[in-house]
Enzyme design. Structure first.
Site, PDB file in Angstrom:
ATOM      1  CB  SER A 113      -0.934  -0.091   1.280  1.00 40.00           C
ATOM      2  OG  SER A 113      -1.799   0.975   1.034  1.00 40.00           O
ATOM      3  CG  HIS A 114       0.231   3.512   3.364  1.00 43.90           C
ATOM      4  ND1 HIS A 114      -0.314   2.548   3.605  1.00 43.90           N
ATOM      5  CD2 HIS A 114       0.969   4.080   4.683  1.00 43.90           C
ATOM      6  CE1 HIS A 114      -0.322   2.015   4.817  1.00 43.90           C
ATOM      7  NE2 HIS A 114       0.656   3.060   5.331  1.00 43.90           N
ATOM      8  CG  ASP A 278      -2.882   3.919  -1.510  1.00 39.11           C
ATOM      9  OD1 ASP A 278      -3.631   3.848  -2.073  1.00 39.11           O
ATOM     10  OD2 ASP A 278      -2.844   3.317  -0.477  1.00 39.11           O
ATOM     11  CG  ASP A 280      -3.120  -0.393  -2.231  1.00 40.26           C
ATOM     12  OD1 ASP A 280      -2.800   0.751  -1.780  1.00 40.26           O
ATOM     13  OD2 ASP A 280      -3.709  -1.304  -1.526  1.00 40.26           O
ATOM     14  CG  ASP A 282      -6.351   0.714  -0.743  1.00 39.45           C
ATOM     15  OD1 ASP A 282      -5.239   1.801  -0.738  1.00 39.45           O
ATOM     16  OD2 ASP A 282      -6.241  -0.254  -0.054  1.00 39.45           O
ATOM     17  NE  ARG A 283      -3.816   4.216   3.117  1.00 47.28           N
ATOM     18  CZ  ARG A 283      -3.238   4.303   4.247  1.00 47.28           C
ATOM     19  NH1 ARG A 283      -2.837   5.441   4.741  1.00 47.28           N
ATOM     20  NH2 ARG A 283      -3.069   3.388   5.158  1.00 47.28           N
ATOM     21  CE  LYS A 377      -7.441   2.073   2.446  1.00 47.56           C
ATOM     22  NZ  LYS A 377      -7.255   0.608   3.148  1.00 47.56           N
TER      23      LYS A 377
HETATM   24  C1  VG1 Z   1      -3.440   1.696   8.263  1.00 47.18           C
HETATM   25  C2  VG1 Z   1      -4.847   2.473   8.456  1.00 47.18           C
HETATM   26  C3  VG1 Z   1      -5.997   1.578   8.433  1.00 47.18           C
HETATM   27  C4  VG1 Z   1      -5.995   1.071   6.830  1.00 47.18           C
HETATM   28  C5  VG1 Z   1      -4.767  -0.002   6.765  1.00 47.18           C
HETATM   29  C6  VG1 Z   1      -4.524  -0.198   5.474  1.00 47.18           C
HETATM   30  O1  VG1 Z   1      -3.740   0.781   9.297  1.00 47.18           O
HETATM   31  O2  VG1 Z   1      -4.834   2.882   9.781  1.00 47.18           O
HETATM   32  O3  VG1 Z   1      -7.162   2.322   8.580  1.00 47.18           O
HETATM   33  O4  VG1 Z   1      -7.287   0.271   6.694  1.00 47.18           O
HETATM   34  O5  VG1 Z   1      -3.660   1.014   6.987  1.00 47.18           O
HETATM   35  O6  VG1 Z   1      -4.547   0.444   4.425  1.00 47.18           O
HETATM   36  P1  VG1 Z   1      -2.572   0.697  10.542  1.00 47.18           P
HETATM   37  O7  VG1 Z   1      -2.870  -0.647  11.206  1.00 47.18           O
HETATM   38  O8  VG1 Z   1      -1.213   0.902  10.153  1.00 47.18           O
HETATM   39  O9  VG1 Z   1      -3.073   1.511  11.213  1.00 47.18           O
HETATM   40  V1  VG1 Z   1      -3.824   0.443   2.912  1.00 47.18           V
HETATM   41  O10 VG1 Z   1      -4.154   1.592   2.074  1.00 47.18           O
HETATM   42  O11 VG1 Z   1      -2.313   0.117   3.615  1.00 47.18           O
HETATM   43  O12 VG1 Z   1      -4.217  -1.048   2.279  1.00 47.18           O
HETATM   44 CO    CO Z   2      -3.785   1.203   0.157  1.00 45.79          CO
END
Ligand code: VG1
Ligand code: CO
Length: 544
Positions: A113-114, A278, A280, A282-283, A377
Site C-alpha cells: 500500500s502506502h 496511494d 495500491d 485504494d486511498r 476502499k
Molecule cells: C492503516 C490504516 C487503516 C487502513 C490500513 C490499510 O492501518 O490506519 O485504516 O485500513 O492502513 O490501508 P494501521 O494498522 O497501520 O493503522 V492500505 O491503503 O495500507 O491497504
Molecule cells: Co492502500
C-alpha cells in the site's frame, strides 16, 4: 510439467496484519518465504482448486517476480484459471472489481500500500475472497496457523510467462489470461457517475485540477478515466507512471507526503481541485483551493450528498466508519434516518455489512472511502464522487464542506503518528493506558470531563465474530475523543497512532486552525499516555 513437492519449514511471524502480510522485501526474498505463505492460502482456501484466481499488484519492486512464483504455485495447486493484470498491475479496488465481475473464487494482491518500495523497502501480499473483499480475521488466522505447521509446497517447474501481452496461455493444467487492468474498473466507474456532467466541468474553462498518482498504481487508471474518457487536459495526471520504487517517495496521499500537490492548491495561482492516491490505489486525498478535506469529513459529505450521484440516486441504506474515524458521518446517518456502524480499523470489517446491504458507504480516517460497488476502499472512486458533486452543485470544495459544517457541525480532526518506536515501549504505553481505563470515567482531564473510557471491542452484527483490543478510546462530554492504537501495517518497530477529535456546533467557531483548536486535547493525550517518557519522542513524525 509435473508439480514438484518442495519440502519446507515454518517461518515465524507470518501473521497478516491490518491488511495482509507486510515485510521488508529482503524478508520476502528468503528462499521459501513467499512460497510458504502462498501455500498456506491454497491449503486453507479449497475453493481455489478448480476455480478462478485473480492476481495483480501495485507494481512495486518484487511484484513481477512474486507473480511468476504465484502463477506456478496456482497451477500446481489445481487452480483452473488465473486472471492477471497486464504487466502484473492491478490496483486494489480494480482487483476487487475483477473478482466480482468474473465470479472468481478469490484474488491475491501484491502490495504494501502506502509503504515505500524498493530492494530495501516493503512488500506485501493479501488474499481477497469471492465477494472481492479482504480476507476476514477467521480466514487470516487459519492461514497463519497453517504457516506454523507447513512442511511442503507445490510448484511447477516452468519458464516465466510473458505478462506484458494480453491474451491466454496455458501453464500446466491452468489457463492464464493476461487482461487489461483498467477496462472493467473504468466501465464500473462510468456506470456509477455522471461522466457527462464531469466532462462539462472539465471543459468549462472554469476548473483546473491535478491528480497525483505518486508514481504508483493509479497512473494508468487516472489517465484512462480522467484524461481519455472525461477529457481532462493532458498532464492532469501527475507522476502517472508506476515505478518499482515510487520515485523514491512514500506513495501516501496526505499533507506530509503529497507536498508538491498540496503546494499547487495554495497561493494566487491555486488549482480548484487536487487529489492523490496511494501505492495500491485504494486511498484518496481531496483538496480544494487552499482547502484540505479530512477523510472523516469526506465520508460525511459523500453520505449527505449521495443522492446527487447516479449510482446512489435511491439513497443509502447505512454508513459505517472505523472506530478512530471522526463521528461526522454519524450525524449524517442520524439525519438521514439510516444505520451507522463503528467497526475496528481495516476494510475487512466492512465486508459483512456491505454483503448484507446494511450499509452503502463506508470509510476510514486514513484516507479511505468506498461503497458497495466493490469490497475495498477506492481512491479514484472517491475522486470521481467529489468531481460529480462539484459538477452538480456548482460549488467549490470549500463551499461544499463549509455548508456541511454549518448544517451538521464541524468535527475538528487530526492524527499524530509516532513511527518506528521501540516495540516494547509502545506495548508498555498501551498497557499503561489499559490499566488507567477503569479510573477515568467521571474524572476531569485538563478541565474536560471523561464520559467513557474503554478498550474497543467489536461484535460483527452479521456473523457474531468478536474482535477485541482494537484501540483505547477516551470520550469527553461534548463529543471530543482521544483514541490510541498501534499500527498493524508497519514493518519496523511499532507505530503509535493518536487520533483526536473535537466537535464544534457553532458556525462562528468553525474556521479555526485544527492544530490550534486541538492543542488542549493533544496535551491531555501526551500526558495521559506518557508519550515522551515512554517513547523518547517529544513530537509526532507525521501529522495528518
Ligand atoms: C492503516 C490504516 C487503516 C487502513 C490500513 C490499510 O492501518 O490506519 O485504516 O485500513 O492502513 O490501508 P494501521 O494498522 O497501520 O493503522 V492500505 O491503503 O495500507 O491497504
Ligand atoms: Co492502500
Amino acid at each position: 510439467m509435473d508439480p514438484s513437492v518442495v519440502p519446507t519449514q515454518p517461518f515465524p511471524g507470518q501473521r497478516p496484519g491490518t491488511s495482509g502480510l507486510r515485510k521488508k522485501v529482503k524478508v520476502f526474498q528468503q528462499p521459501h518465504y513467499l512460497e510458504n505463505f502462498v501455500q498456506a492460502i491454497f491449503d486453507t482456501r479449497p475453493e481455489l482448486k478448480g476455480g478462478t484466481l485473480v492476481i495483480g499488484g501495485d507494481g512495486r519492486y518484487y511484484n513481477r517476480e512474486a507473480i511468476q512464483v504465484i502463477l506456478r504455485m496456482a497451477a500446481a495447486n489445481g487452480v483452473a484459471k488465473a486472471l492477471v493484470g497486464r504487466g502484473g498491475i492491478l490496483s486494489t479496488p480494480a482487483a476487487s472489481c475483477i473478482i466480482r465481475k468474473h465470479k472468481a473464487q478469490g484474488g491475491i494482491i501484491l502490495s504494501a500500500s502506502h509503504n515505500p518500495g524498493g530492494p530495501d523497502e516493503d512488500f506485501g501480499i493479501k488474499f481477497n475472497g469471492a465477494a472481492g473483499g479482504p480476507a476476514s480475521e477467521t480466514m487470516t488466522e487459519a492461514m497463519y496457523a497453517r504457516t506454523q505447521t507447513i512442511d511442503r509446497y507445490l510448484i511447477l517447474t516452468a519458464p516465466d510467462l510473458d505478462l506484458d501481452r494480453d491474451g491466454g496461455t496455458r501453464l500446466g493444467g491452468m489457463t492464464v489470461e493476461v487482461i487489461d487492468p483498467v477496462a472493467d474498473y473504468a466501465a464500473l466507474m462510468q456506470a456509477l457517475f455522471d461522466f457527462n456532467a464531469i466532462h462539462q466541468l472539465f471543459n468549462s474553462g472554469q476548473f483546473r485540477m491535478r491528480f497525483d498518482a505518486m508514481h504508483a498504481v493509479t497512473g494508468p487508471y487516472a489517465q484512462e478515466i480522467l484524461e481519455r474518457r472525461l477529457g481532462a487536459e493532458a498532464g492532469t495526471v501527475m507522476n502517472g507512471i508506476p515505478l518499482p520504487d515510487f520515485g523514491g517517495g512514500h506513495p501516501d496521499p496526505n499533507l506530509a507526503h503529497a507536498r508538491e500537490l498540496v503546494a499547487m492548491t495554495q497561493g494566487p495561482d491555486a488549482l480548484d481541485f487536487g487529489a492523490a492516491s496511494d501505492g495500491d490505489g485504494d486511498r484518496n486525498m481531496i483538496l480544494g483551493k487552499g482547502f484540505f478535506v479530512t477523510p472523516s469529513d469526506s465520508l460525511a459529505v459523500l453520505a449527505a450528498n449521495a443522492h446527487l450521484v447516479p449510482g446512489y440516486q435511491a439513497g443509502i441504506s447505512g454508513v459505517a466508519r472505523s472506530m478512530p474515524t471522526s463521528q461526522a458521518a454519524d450525524r449524517v446517518a442520524e439525519h438521514l434516518g439510516v444505520e451507522c456502524f463503528e467497526t475496528p480499523t481495516g476494510w475487512k470489517f466492512f465486508g459483512n455489512l456491505l454483503d448484507a446491504r446494511r450499509i452503502t458507504l463506508c470509510g476510514e480516517e486514513s484516507f479511505g472511502t468506498g461503497s458497495d460497488h466493490v469490497r475495498e476502499k477506492d481512491g479514484l472512486w472517491a475522486v470521481l464522487f467529489w468531481l460529480n458533486l462539484i459538477a452538480v452543485r456548482r460549488q467549490s470544495v470549500a463551499e461544499i464542506v463549509r455548508e456541511h459544517w454549518r448544517r451538521f457541525g464541524r468535527n475538528y480532526y487530526t492524527r499524530h503518528d509516532y513511527e518506528a518506536v521501540d516495540s516494547a515501549a509502545a506495548e508498555g504505553l498501551m498497557d499503561h493506558l489499559r490499566i488507567l481505563l477503569p479510573s477515568l470515567p467521571g474524572q476531569s482531564l485538563g478541565g474536560q470531563h471523561v464520559a467513557y473510557a474503554d478498550d474497543f471491542a467489536y461484535t460483527d452484527p452479521i456473523d457474531g465474530s468478536r474482535s477485541e483490543h482494537q484501540g483505547v478510546r477516551i470520550g469527553f462530554e461534548g463529543g471530543s475523543r482521544i483514541v490510541f492504537r498501534l499500527s498493524g501495517t508497519g514493518t519496523q518497530g511499532a507505530t503509535l497512532r493518536v487520533y483526536l477529535e473535537l466537535y464544534e456546533p457553532d458556525p462562528a467557531k468553525q474556521g479555526r486552525d485544527t492544530q490550534e483548536v486541538m492543542s488542549p486535547l493533544i496535551l491531555i493525550a501526551r500526558e495521559l499516555a506518557q508519550i515522551e517518557r515512554r517513547t523518547g519522542r517529544a513530537a509526532p513524525d507525521v501529522i495528518t
